[in-house]
Design an enzyme around this catalytic site. Structure first.
Site, mmCIF file in Angstrom:
data_model
loop_
_atom_site.group_PDB
_atom_site.id
_atom_site.type_symbol
_atom_site.label_atom_id
_atom_site.label_comp_id
_atom_site.label_asym_id
_atom_site.label_seq_id
_atom_site.Cartn_x
_atom_site.Cartn_y
_atom_site.Cartn_z
ATOM 1 N N ASP A 21 53.810 -6.454 33.460
ATOM 2 C CA ASP A 21 52.700 -7.394 33.356
ATOM 3 C C ASP A 21 51.536 -6.515 33.281
ATOM 4 O O ASP A 21 51.191 -5.167 33.658
ATOM 5 C CB ASP A 21 52.373 -7.847 34.756
ATOM 6 N N ASN A 23 49.796 -6.102 29.833
ATOM 7 C CA ASN A 23 49.576 -5.801 28.499
ATOM 8 C C ASN A 23 48.287 -6.501 27.692
ATOM 9 O O ASN A 23 47.257 -5.474 27.477
ATOM 10 C CB ASN A 23 50.746 -5.967 27.625
ATOM 11 N N HIS A 38 50.522 -5.006 23.789
ATOM 12 C CA HIS A 38 52.021 -4.957 23.759
ATOM 13 C C HIS A 38 52.723 -3.736 22.651
ATOM 14 O O HIS A 38 53.837 -3.494 23.264
ATOM 15 C CB HIS A 38 52.309 -6.337 23.155
ATOM 16 N N TRP A 70 56.643 -19.308 25.635
ATOM 17 C CA TRP A 70 56.491 -20.103 24.577
ATOM 18 C C TRP A 70 55.005 -20.820 24.556
ATOM 19 O O TRP A 70 54.797 -21.435 23.380
ATOM 20 C CB TRP A 70 57.803 -20.953 24.294
ATOM 21 N N ARG A 72 52.114 -19.739 24.716
ATOM 22 C CA ARG A 72 51.102 -18.896 24.294
ATOM 23 C C ARG A 72 50.684 -19.307 22.858
ATOM 24 O O ARG A 72 51.828 -19.968 22.070
ATOM 25 C CB ARG A 72 51.478 -17.362 24.187
ATOM 26 N N LEU A 132 73.561 4.114 30.648
ATOM 27 C CA LEU A 132 72.740 2.938 31.171
ATOM 28 C C LEU A 132 72.787 1.728 30.416
ATOM 29 O O LEU A 132 72.940 1.582 29.262
ATOM 30 C CB LEU A 132 71.113 3.607 31.125
ATOM 31 N N ARG A 189 56.874 -4.315 39.929
ATOM 32 C CA ARG A 189 55.775 -5.038 39.330
ATOM 33 C C ARG A 189 54.461 -4.380 39.233
ATOM 34 O O ARG A 189 53.697 -3.728 39.918
ATOM 35 C CB ARG A 189 55.416 -6.364 39.949
ATOM 36 N N LEU A 196 56.785 -13.337 41.815
ATOM 37 C CA LEU A 196 57.996 -13.119 41.333
ATOM 38 C C LEU A 196 58.028 -13.653 39.803
ATOM 39 O O LEU A 196 58.903 -13.383 38.881
ATOM 40 C CB LEU A 196 59.230 -13.607 41.999
#
Length: 241
Positions: A21, A23, A38, A70, A72, A132, A189, A196
């Site tokens: 969170d 950017n 971003h 979506w 945005r 990973l 976060r 959440l």
């Protein structure tokens, strides 16, 4: 505690989930367009994947694009999809070199065709990697995930392949997008927000949570190591005494 100390002295969490969170706010503070935030956030993704691999963490889930995103502006969505395509194209070689398997969770059929094609190409290319598993949550919403799981289960019940009496927690888990993977041990976060945001609501039931008061582009490997160290200071009782 250093990276080497963590890797040698502490057992790594099996699965870390991150809500990336801040950017846009990072860019606004610097008088830059939101897409610049971003782009900077994409570099934090690279650092974090590398850090998780160094710590021996086997699963990393990043909240990259939510179902609510979506809403945005169309211009920002287009720029985000182009950034995602470029990231996938440029980083697939690195994922191969570092033995990272890419996976996507969410209603990815809603992504633009070109984006889907690049995503599927990267997933197929890295499918046999084992160090990973990197889950990108794209067009993802946890409530939608649970709805989709319920529909799959209902279809099996209607077809006589599953009895209602046999439905339990493991049945739900095995029909989620993350089926076959352990639930996150740790949620991180950034940006200091305490919510959440419709992310992994089922899977995070017993996860430890670390909130960092910094924006995602400023997230460094040292922050990851600090979060893992903090995780190990917690007593995880899972409802017991």
């Amino acid at each position: 505690m250093s990276k080497n100390q963590i890797a040698s002295e502490l057992s790594a969490p099996k699965h870390i989930a991150i809500i990336m969170d801040g950017n846009g706010r990072w860019a606004n503070q610097r008088g830059l367009p939101r897409i610049a935030g971003h782009r900077a956030g994409a570099e934090s993704v690279r650092r974090t994947v590398e850090g998780c691999k160094n710590l021996g963490i086997k699963h990393l889930t990043l909240y990259a694009f939510s179902s609510e995103n979506w809403k945005r502006p169309e211009s920002e969505i287009k720029a985000l999809m182009q950034l995602l395509e470029r990231f996938l194209k440029e980083k697939t070689k690195e994922m191969m070199a570092h033995n990272v398997r890419l996976n996507a969770i969410g209603r990815t059929d809603m992504l633009p065709k070109k984006t889907c094609a690049q995503l599927n190409k990267a997933i197929e290319k890295t499918a046999n990697n084992t160090a990973l598993t990197l889950n990108l949550a794209l067009s993802y919403g946890s409530r939608e995930e649970i709805v989709d799981a319920a529909k799959l289960i209902a279809e099996k019940v209607a077809a006589g392949k599953l009895s209602v009496d046999d439905i339990d927690n493991s049945t739900i888990s095995s029909h989620l997008y993350t089926a076959g993977q352990p639930d996150p041990d740790l949620l991180i976060r950034t940006s200091g927000e305490f919510r959440l945001s419709n992310f992994l609501l089922w899977q995070l039931s017993y996860s430890e949570i670390v909130i960092l008061d910094k924006f995602w582009p400023d997230f460094a490997e040292s922050d990851l190591y600090d979060a893992v160290t903090h995780f190990h200071s917690r007593q995880r009782r899972f409802g017991a005494i």
